[in-house]
Design a protein around this motif. Structure first.
Motif, mmCIF file in Angstrom:
data_model
loop_
_atom_site.group_PDB
_atom_site.id
_atom_site.type_symbol
_atom_site.label_atom_id
_atom_site.label_comp_id
_atom_site.label_asym_id
_atom_site.label_seq_id
_atom_site.Cartn_x
_atom_site.Cartn_y
_atom_site.Cartn_z
ATOM 1 N N ARG A 20 25.205 -22.495 19.824
ATOM 2 C CA ARG A 20 25.589 -21.081 19.807
ATOM 3 C C ARG A 20 27.081 -20.934 19.484
ATOM 4 O O ARG A 20 27.476 -20.099 18.676
ATOM 5 C CB ARG A 20 25.267 -20.476 21.178
ATOM 6 C CG ARG A 20 25.320 -18.984 21.245
ATOM 7 C CD ARG A 20 24.213 -18.333 20.427
ATOM 8 N NE ARG A 20 24.498 -16.922 20.255
ATOM 9 C CZ ARG A 20 24.140 -15.967 21.104
ATOM 10 N NH1 ARG A 20 23.411 -16.268 22.168
ATOM 11 N NH2 ARG A 20 24.471 -14.719 20.882
ATOM 12 N N ALA A 21 27.914 -21.754 20.121
ATOM 13 C CA ALA A 21 29.343 -21.781 19.812
ATOM 14 C C ALA A 21 29.665 -23.133 19.193
ATOM 15 O O ALA A 21 29.179 -24.160 19.661
ATOM 16 C CB ALA A 21 30.159 -21.572 21.078
ATOM 17 N N VAL A 22 30.465 -23.121 18.109
ATOM 18 C CA VAL A 22 30.847 -24.392 17.473
ATOM 19 C C VAL A 22 32.356 -24.404 17.224
ATOM 20 O O VAL A 22 32.954 -23.389 16.903
ATOM 21 C CB VAL A 22 30.101 -24.644 16.128
ATOM 22 C CG1 VAL A 22 28.641 -24.919 16.370
ATOM 23 C CG2 VAL A 22 30.295 -23.494 15.167
ATOM 24 N N GLU B 250 34.498 -20.984 16.486
ATOM 25 C CA GLU B 250 33.491 -19.931 16.325
ATOM 26 C C GLU B 250 32.732 -19.790 17.640
ATOM 27 O O GLU B 250 31.787 -20.540 17.903
ATOM 28 C CB GLU B 250 32.552 -20.261 15.165
ATOM 29 C CG GLU B 250 31.545 -19.164 14.889
ATOM 30 C CD GLU B 250 32.171 -17.772 14.845
ATOM 31 O OE1 GLU B 250 32.788 -17.432 13.836
ATOM 32 O OE2 GLU B 250 32.062 -17.035 15.851
ATOM 33 N N PRO B 251 33.155 -18.823 18.477
ATOM 34 C CA PRO B 251 32.551 -18.692 19.810
ATOM 35 C C PRO B 251 31.101 -18.206 19.786
ATOM 36 O O PRO B 251 30.388 -18.385 20.769
ATOM 37 C CB PRO B 251 33.449 -17.689 20.531
ATOM 38 C CG PRO B 251 34.252 -17.019 19.476
ATOM 39 C CD PRO B 251 34.298 -17.925 18.280
ATOM 40 N N ASP B 252 30.676 -17.606 18.662
ATOM 41 C CA ASP B 252 29.278 -17.165 18.606
ATOM 42 C C ASP B 252 28.803 -17.125 17.154
ATOM 43 O O ASP B 252 29.113 -16.186 16.431
ATOM 44 C CB ASP B 252 29.134 -15.780 19.260
ATOM 45 C CG ASP B 252 27.672 -15.379 19.442
ATOM 46 O OD1 ASP B 252 26.789 -16.135 18.957
ATOM 47 O OD2 ASP B 252 27.418 -14.335 20.053
ATOM 48 N N ILE B 253 28.059 -18.117 16.762
ATOM 49 C CA ILE B 253 27.631 -18.125 15.353
ATOM 50 C C ILE B 253 26.551 -17.079 15.077
ATOM 51 O O ILE B 253 26.278 -16.776 13.935
ATOM 52 C CB ILE B 253 27.165 -19.534 14.858
ATOM 53 C CG1 ILE B 253 26.235 -20.203 15.853
ATOM 54 C CG2 ILE B 253 28.325 -20.416 14.515
ATOM 55 C CD1 ILE B 253 25.696 -21.535 15.351
ATOM 56 N N ARG B 254 25.975 -16.511 16.140
ATOM 57 C CA ARG B 254 25.014 -15.429 15.900
ATOM 58 C C ARG B 254 25.734 -14.144 15.519
ATOM 59 O O ARG B 254 25.278 -13.393 14.678
ATOM 60 C CB ARG B 254 24.146 -15.214 17.147
ATOM 61 C CG ARG B 254 23.167 -14.054 16.982
ATOM 62 C CD ARG B 254 22.104 -14.044 18.054
ATOM 63 N NE ARG B 254 21.172 -15.155 17.894
ATOM 64 C CZ ARG B 254 20.407 -15.655 18.866
ATOM 65 N NH1 ARG B 254 20.502 -15.155 20.092
ATOM 66 N NH2 ARG B 254 19.574 -16.632 18.630
ATOM 67 N N ARG B 255 26.881 -13.914 16.139
ATOM 68 C CA ARG B 255 27.667 -12.708 15.825
ATOM 69 C C ARG B 255 29.100 -13.104 15.491
ATOM 70 O O ARG B 255 30.024 -12.823 16.251
ATOM 71 C CB ARG B 255 27.672 -11.751 17.029
ATOM 72 C CG ARG B 255 26.301 -11.182 17.327
ATOM 73 C CD ARG B 255 26.343 -10.201 18.488
ATOM 74 N NE ARG B 255 24.989 -9.896 18.933
ATOM 75 C CZ ARG B 255 24.293 -10.662 19.779
ATOM 76 N NH1 ARG B 255 24.832 -11.764 20.272
ATOM 77 N NH2 ARG B 255 23.056 -10.331 20.132
ATOM 78 N N GLY C 218 30.784 -18.146 23.653
ATOM 79 C CA GLY C 218 32.011 -18.066 24.442
ATOM 80 C C GLY C 218 33.138 -18.875 23.831
ATOM 81 O O GLY C 218 32.890 -19.885 23.170
ATOM 82 N N THR C 219 34.348 -18.405 24.071
ATOM 83 C CA THR C 219 35.516 -19.109 23.549
ATOM 84 C C THR C 219 35.836 -20.315 24.431
ATOM 85 O O THR C 219 35.324 -20.443 25.540
ATOM 86 C CB THR C 219 36.753 -18.190 23.545
ATOM 87 O OG1 THR C 219 36.896 -17.652 24.873
ATOM 88 C CG2 THR C 219 36.602 -17.044 22.571
ATOM 89 N N LEU C 220 36.700 -21.188 23.925
ATOM 90 C CA LEU C 220 37.247 -22.266 24.743
ATOM 91 C C LEU C 220 38.366 -21.656 25.572
ATOM 92 O O LEU C 220 39.174 -20.892 25.039
ATOM 93 C CB LEU C 220 37.853 -23.357 23.853
ATOM 94 C CG LEU C 220 36.919 -24.162 22.956
ATOM 95 C CD1 LEU C 220 37.741 -25.081 22.062
ATOM 96 C CD2 LEU C 220 35.950 -24.987 23.786
ATOM 97 N N LEU D 237 36.588 -33.569 14.605
ATOM 98 C CA LEU D 237 35.802 -33.605 15.838
ATOM 99 C C LEU D 237 35.034 -32.293 15.924
ATOM 100 O O LEU D 237 35.590 -31.229 15.699
ATOM 101 C CB LEU D 237 36.750 -33.746 17.034
ATOM 102 C CG LEU D 237 36.191 -33.436 18.429
ATOM 103 C CD1 LEU D 237 35.109 -34.428 18.818
ATOM 104 C CD2 LEU D 237 37.320 -33.463 19.466
ATOM 105 N N ASN D 238 33.754 -32.414 16.204
ATOM 106 C CA ASN D 238 32.899 -31.254 16.282
ATOM 107 C C ASN D 238 32.404 -31.090 17.721
ATOM 108 O O ASN D 238 31.917 -32.027 18.316
ATOM 109 C CB ASN D 238 31.704 -31.479 15.350
ATOM 110 C CG ASN D 238 30.825 -30.276 15.268
ATOM 111 O OD1 ASN D 238 31.094 -29.367 14.503
ATOM 112 N ND2 ASN D 238 29.771 -30.246 16.064
ATOM 113 N N LEU D 239 32.592 -29.885 18.264
ATOM 114 C CA LEU D 239 32.086 -29.601 19.607
ATOM 115 C C LEU D 239 31.117 -28.439 19.498
ATOM 116 O O LEU D 239 31.328 -27.533 18.697
ATOM 117 C CB LEU D 239 33.228 -29.211 20.543
ATOM 118 C CG LEU D 239 34.343 -30.239 20.758
ATOM 119 C CD1 LEU D 239 35.504 -29.616 21.532
ATOM 120 C CD2 LEU D 239 33.818 -31.468 21.484
#
Lengths: 257, 240
Positions: free
Chosen positions: B110-112, B86-91, B135-137, B127-129
Motif C-alpha cells: 500500500r505504501a512504498v 509514496e505513502p499510498d499508491i492507491r491515492r 501512511g508516511t514514514l 533500497l525498497n521498503l
C-alpha cells in the motif's frame, strides 16, 4: 561517569566514526584508551594485518605497551600472534606460570610490569583482520562481562575499518561489480545465441562456449563477446563434448542428461 | 544521535550468524524501519540489474515489476538520487507508476518507499521498503531508513571486495535474481531474427508490453521454445 554509560558512549563514538572521513589510527587509539578506562586493564594494544598478512602495531594505550607489541612481532611469539593465527580468543592468567609457550615474550612482558593477558580477535565473516591485546598488572582471569565488552569494541572497530576500506575503494569496487555483472550478461546472451543456432539447451550451450575458450586458449568472456559482436560465428565454435551436440566425442560427457 | 542509530543497525548486522549476508541485510532493513518488507535492487546507468535480496514474496514482486516495467520507487530513487516516498499508491498525490501501481496493490503493498544506495559519489542501487497499509514514514523511520541505506551500500561493496577478480561475490549472487533468463532470451531472439542483442532486448520488451505480460515470462517462453520471434507477426506460439 557510570561504567555502562562510558561503554555506551565509546560504542557510539566508534559508530559515529563510520560516517566521517575518519583516521583509522585515531579510531584505534581511542579504542585502546577506552579499554583502559572502562575495562580496568593496565594497557591495551591493537595489531592489524597488512596486505601481505604481516601484523603491524596500529595503536597502543602507552609507550610501554607499544614497545612490548613491537617485541612480540619481532620475536614472532605471543598472545596477539596466536589470536590472529587462530581467530579465537587467547588468555593467560599468569605470565609467570611459564606454560604459555612464549618464553621470550613472557619474560619481556613481566619485565615491563605485566602479569596477565587476554587477546581478542578482530574478525568479520570469518576474515581475521587483527587482534586486540589487553594486559593487566595482577594475575587472574578477566571478568566475563569485561571480555564481552572488549569483544563488542573489537567487533565495531572491525566493521568500521572494513567499511572504511570499502568506502575508500567505492569507485573501484563498484567498477569491479559492474564489470563482473556485464561479463555474466554477455555470457548469458552468447549462451542464448548458441542455444538457438545449434538447438541446444543453456547448459549445453555454455559447454560449447567454454570448450571453445579452452581449446583455443581464450578467455570465456572474449569468446562470448565475439559471438555477440558477430566476429566469431557460432558455426565456427568447437562443439562441446555432448552426445546431443553432435560429432566426434573423444571423452565421456560429464553429465548423463 | 546518528551514532546510536548506526550502532543499533550494526549490532543487528553483526549479531546472530544464520542466513545469507544479503538476506539478513534485507531483513534488518525491514525490521529497523518497522516495514512489512524490504528489498534491494542493483542498478547501472543502463538500467536495473535485478534484485539483490528481498524479505518476502511481495517485495520480490515489487522488484520484479520494477525490472519488467521500468518504473517504480527504486528506479526513481536511483535516477533522482534522493528518497522517493509514496505513502499510498492507491491515492497518490502525484499520479505516477501507472503500470506498476495496480499489480503492486494487488500483491498487498500500500505504501512504498525507495532510497538510493550510494557510497560517496558512487551510486549503484536502491533500497525498497513497503508496508501493507497506507501512511508516511515518521521522522524516526525516515532517519533509520537513511542510515540503513548507507550501511547497506557499504556492506554490499564490502562483500564485493572479497570476490575473486572478474567475478560477482558469491555472497551477492546468493539470493539474488539478476534476470539472466532475459539475457539468454535476448541472445536467442537475436539469432532468430538476425539482429543485435540490444535490438533483441527492445523486441522482448515490446512484445511483453503489447501482450501485457511480464518480461520474465516472455523470456522464459523464448528459452523454453514456446515463443519464437522469427514468424511473420514478430512473435508467435505464445499461449493466451
Amino acid at each position: 561517569m557510570h561504567k555502562e554509560t562510558l561503554l555506551a558512549r565509546t560504542l557510539v563514538k566508534l559508530a559515529d566514526t563510520l560516517v566521517d572521513d575518519f583516521d583509522v589510527v585515531e579510531l584505534l587509539t581511542l579504542l585502546t584508551d577506552r579499554c583502559v578506562d572502562v575495562l580496568g586493564v593496565a594497557a591495551a594494544g591493537i595489531m592489524l594485518a597488512a596486505a601481505e598478512g604481516d601484523l603491524r602495531v596500529m595503536a597502543s594505550s602507552s609507550e610501554a605497551m607499544r614497545v612490548l607489541e613491537l617485541f612480540e612481532i619481532q620475536a614472532q611469539e605471543g598472545p596477539c600472534l596466536d589470536c590472529y593465527g587462530t581467530g579465537a580468543p587467547v588468555a593467560n592468567p599468569d605470565l609467570a606460570g611459564g606454560d604459555h609457550g612464549w618464553p621470550r615474550f613472557g619474560a619481556e612482558a613481566i619485565a615491563a610490569g605485566f602479569r596477565s593477558v587476554s587477546a581478542l580477535p578482530m574478525v568479520l565473516r570469518g576474515r581475521v583482520i587483527g587482534a586486540l591485546n589487553l594486559f593487566r598488572v595482577e594475575p587472574g582471569e578477566m571478568a566475563n562481562v569485561d571480555l564481552e565488552s572488549a569483544q563488542a569494541f573489537a567487533d565495531v572497530a572491525t566493521i568500521a575499518i572494513l567499511q572504511h576500506r570499502a568506502a575508500a575503494e567505492a569507485q573501484a569496487l563498484n567498477d569491479q561489480l559492474n564489470q563482473a555483472l556485464n561479463t555474466r550478461i554477455v555470457i548469458e546472451q552468447a549462451k542464448g545465441m548458441v542455444a538457438e543456432r545449434q538447438g541446444l539447451d543453456m547448459e549445453q550451450a555454455f559447454g560449447v562456449l567454454r570448450n571453445h575458450a579452452r581449446s583455443h586458449n581464450l578467455r570465456l568472456t572474449d569468446v562470448a563477446t565475439g559471438v555477440i559482436g558477430g566476429t566469431l560465428a557460432v558455426a565456427d565454435l568447437d562443439r562441446a563434448r555432448w552426445p546431443q551436440a553432435g560429432r566426434r566425442s573423444n571423452r565421456a560427457p560429464k553429465r548423463s542428461s | 544521535m546518528p551514532g546510536e542509530r548506526r550502532l543499533r543497525i550494526l549490532a543487528r548486522l553483526t549479531g546472530g550468524t544464520s542466513g545469507a549476508e544479503t538476506s539478513r541485510l534485507c531483513r534488518v532493513c525491514a525490521d529497523i524501519t518497522g516495514m512489512s518488507g524490504a528489498g534491494i535492487m542493483l542498478m547501472s546507468e543502463a538500467g536495473p540489474r535485478g534484485s539483490l535480496c528481498t524479505t518476502d514474496e511481495v517485495s520480490a514482486l515489487i522488484e520484479q515489476l520494477q525490472y519488467d516495467l521500468g518504473e517504480g520507487p527504486c528506479l526513481d530513487a536511483y535516477r533522482l538520487d534522493r528518497p522517493v516516498l509514496e505513502p499510498d499508491i492507491r491515492r497518490p498525490v502525484v499520479p505516477r507508476w501507472l503500470a506498476f501501481s495496480g499489480p503492486a496493490l494487488g500483491a498487498g503493498a500500500r505504501a512504498v518507499f525507495g532510497f538510493p544506495l550510494r557510497v560517496g559519489s558512487v551510486r549503484f542501487g536502491a533500497l525498497n521498503l513497503f508496508r501493507d497499509r497506507p501512511g508516511t514514514l515518521d521522522a524516526d523511520q525516515h532517519a533509520d531508513a537513511l542510515v540503513m541505506a548507507d550501511v547497506a551500500a557499504q556492506s554490499i561493496l564490502l562483500l564485493q571486495a572479497g570476490a575473486p577478480p572478474g567475478q560477482v561475490a558469491a555472497e551477492l549472487e546468493a539470493g539474488a535474481d539478476f534476470q539472466y533468463v532475459v539475457h539468454q532470451a535476448a541472445g536467442m531472439v537475436a539469432a532468430q531474427i538476425d539482429v543485435s542483442v540490444g535490438e533483441a532486448l527492445v523486441r522482448l520488451h515490446a512484445h511483453a508490453f503489447s501482450h501485457d505480460r511480464p518480461l520474465t515470462d516472455v523470456a522464459r517462453d523464448v528459452v523454453g521454445r514456446v515463443t519464437r520471434f522469427d514468424e511473420s507477426d514478430g512473435a508467435t506460439g505464445s499461449p493466451g
